[in-house]
Design a protein around this motif. Structure first.
Motif, mmCIF file in Angstrom:
data_model
loop_
_atom_site.group_PDB
_atom_site.id
_atom_site.type_symbol
_atom_site.label_atom_id
_atom_site.label_comp_id
_atom_site.label_asym_id
_atom_site.label_seq_id
_atom_site.Cartn_x
_atom_site.Cartn_y
_atom_site.Cartn_z
ATOM 1 N N TYR A 24 -3.128 -18.641 64.148
ATOM 2 C CA TYR A 24 -4.228 -18.124 63.562
ATOM 3 C C TYR A 24 -4.515 -16.604 63.712
ATOM 4 O O TYR A 24 -5.292 -15.988 63.227
ATOM 5 C CB TYR A 24 -5.569 -18.860 64.252
ATOM 6 C CG TYR A 24 -5.513 -18.522 65.625
ATOM 7 C CD1 TYR A 24 -4.838 -19.329 66.778
ATOM 8 C CD2 TYR A 24 -6.088 -17.257 66.178
ATOM 9 C CE1 TYR A 24 -4.796 -18.928 67.990
ATOM 10 C CE2 TYR A 24 -6.127 -16.629 67.733
ATOM 11 C CZ TYR A 24 -5.541 -17.608 68.612
ATOM 12 O OH TYR A 24 -5.464 -17.226 69.826
ATOM 13 N N LYS A 25 -3.637 -16.149 64.497
ATOM 14 C CA LYS A 25 -4.155 -14.784 65.123
ATOM 15 C C LYS A 25 -3.312 -13.581 64.170
ATOM 16 O O LYS A 25 -2.065 -13.647 64.043
ATOM 17 C CB LYS A 25 -3.589 -14.468 66.464
ATOM 18 C CG LYS A 25 -3.958 -13.223 67.402
ATOM 19 C CD LYS A 25 -3.424 -13.172 68.804
ATOM 20 C CE LYS A 25 -3.971 -11.748 69.345
ATOM 21 N NZ LYS A 25 -3.471 -11.975 70.674
ATOM 22 N N TYR A 73 -14.298 -9.814 67.106
ATOM 23 C CA TYR A 73 -13.444 -8.692 67.279
ATOM 24 C C TYR A 73 -14.352 -7.750 67.662
ATOM 25 O O TYR A 73 -15.663 -7.580 67.182
ATOM 26 C CB TYR A 73 -12.812 -8.427 66.209
ATOM 27 C CG TYR A 73 -11.382 -9.157 65.694
ATOM 28 C CD1 TYR A 73 -11.753 -10.223 64.973
ATOM 29 C CD2 TYR A 73 -10.101 -8.802 66.107
ATOM 30 C CE1 TYR A 73 -10.408 -10.975 64.762
ATOM 31 C CE2 TYR A 73 -8.755 -9.528 65.869
ATOM 32 C CZ TYR A 73 -9.339 -10.635 64.949
ATOM 33 O OH TYR A 73 -8.177 -11.196 64.690
ATOM 34 N N LEU A 91 -9.191 -8.846 69.670
ATOM 35 C CA LEU A 91 -9.708 -10.285 69.490
ATOM 36 C C LEU A 91 -10.410 -10.294 70.928
ATOM 37 O O LEU A 91 -9.865 -10.301 71.939
ATOM 38 C CB LEU A 91 -8.605 -11.027 69.314
ATOM 39 C CG LEU A 91 -8.924 -12.421 68.970
ATOM 40 C CD1 LEU A 91 -10.019 -12.701 68.073
ATOM 41 C CD2 LEU A 91 -7.818 -13.583 69.073
ATOM 42 N N GLU A 130 -11.180 -20.534 72.505
ATOM 43 C CA GLU A 130 -10.001 -19.678 73.038
ATOM 44 C C GLU A 130 -10.254 -18.151 73.389
ATOM 45 O O GLU A 130 -10.929 -17.590 72.628
ATOM 46 C CB GLU A 130 -8.344 -19.815 72.492
ATOM 47 C CG GLU A 130 -8.068 -21.207 72.242
ATOM 48 C CD GLU A 130 -6.740 -21.353 71.772
ATOM 49 O OE1 GLU A 130 -6.131 -22.083 71.391
ATOM 50 O OE2 GLU A 130 -6.065 -20.319 71.632
ATOM 51 N N LYS A 131 -9.815 -17.943 74.411
ATOM 52 C CA LYS A 131 -10.148 -16.542 75.015
ATOM 53 C C LYS A 131 -9.207 -15.869 73.966
ATOM 54 O O LYS A 131 -7.704 -16.139 73.655
ATOM 55 C CB LYS A 131 -9.636 -16.108 76.346
ATOM 56 C CG LYS A 131 -10.784 -16.888 77.239
ATOM 57 C CD LYS A 131 -10.320 -16.608 78.802
ATOM 58 C CE LYS A 131 -11.347 -17.103 79.677
ATOM 59 N NZ LYS A 131 -10.970 -17.058 81.052
ATOM 60 N N ASP A 164 -7.934 -11.383 73.496
ATOM 61 C CA ASP A 164 -7.147 -10.321 74.305
ATOM 62 C C ASP A 164 -7.945 -9.590 75.272
ATOM 63 O O ASP A 164 -7.525 -9.251 76.239
ATOM 64 C CB ASP A 164 -6.537 -9.316 73.264
ATOM 65 C CG ASP A 164 -5.568 -9.929 72.317
ATOM 66 O OD1 ASP A 164 -5.624 -9.463 71.172
ATOM 67 O OD2 ASP A 164 -4.729 -10.514 72.802
#
Lengths: 111, 110
Positions: free
Chosen positions: A97-98, B35, B45, B56-57, B59
């Motif tokens: 997804y990133k 973001y 992110l 989810e975590k 960065d």
């Protein structure tokens, strides 16, 4: 070293010029490549979306991907003052997804 | 066209306040993101959600939390705002053609 490198500019060109914007990257697993345009105080909007290597054209915009050199480009033909914005490249691997974004290049097209 | 709506364009909050940033998408997409964007640092992110109540975590999750009680809505929470959280906050959702971003919330913490 950042995963994605992009010259911050600013890049100033006269109206009607051909503009070339570029990004380099280090991760050979990247498969999808995007260009976003961001006007001041607005969110980024998707301009071009390409998969793997090759060229894609949409009106005055052409996106080019060279995976062997880990280099992507966005060309703008017949640039207009309304093209003045920050251009962000983004890329991602298949199945994730990133997105990894470049820091953006600020473009000014002078009338 | 997909639309992502962020509730506030500009916010000014005091240090220590709890801050809520809201984001709504008008499609039935699973993936949503928060973001922050800072000059010279680009987009970083904070958190990602891939379904209702799932997160989810990213960065830089420290100092932030998120909530996703309904599929269309993804909220970012600053538990105790600090001046180093002054930034542009962007919400995005992911469809088949890539990310669609909201217009952003420019948050200033004084």
């Amino acid at each position: 070293q950042k995963e994605v490198e992009q010259d911050p500019g600013p890049l100033s060109v006269p109206e009607g010029a051909i503009v070339s914007l570029n990004c380099t990257y280090s991760n050979s697993a990247f498969q999808y490549f995007m260009w976003y345009r961001q006007y001041s105080r607005k969110g980024p909007e998707l301009l071009m979306y390409t998969y793997s290597s090759g060229n894609k054209e949409d009106g005055r915009f052409t996106a080019q991907v060279d995976k062997s050199s880990k280099y992507i480009s966005l060309f703008i033909r017949d640039s207009q003052p309304s093209d003045s914005a920050t251009y962000l490249c983004a890329m991602t691997e298949s199945g994730t997804y990133k997105y990894i974004f470049g820091t953006g290049t600020r473009l000014k097209v002078l009338a | 066209d997909v639309k992502v709506t962020q509730s506030s364009r500009y916010l000014v909050k005091r240090t220590g306040e709890k801050v809520f940033l809201e984001c709504v998408q008008d499609m039935d997409h699973e993936n949503m993101f928060w973001y922050r964007q800072d000059p010279g640092l680009g987009l970083r992110l904070i958190y990602f959600s891939y379904d209702v109540k799932m997160k989810e975590k990213g960065d830089i999750p420290e100092g932030y939390s998120v909530s996703r009680e309904k599929k269309e809505r993804f909220s970012l929470i600053l538990e105790s705002a600090s001046t180093n959280q002054t930034s542009m906050y962007l919400c995005a959702e992911q469809g088949p053609g890539g990310y669609t971003f909201g217009s952003g919330t420019r948050l200033t913490v004084v």
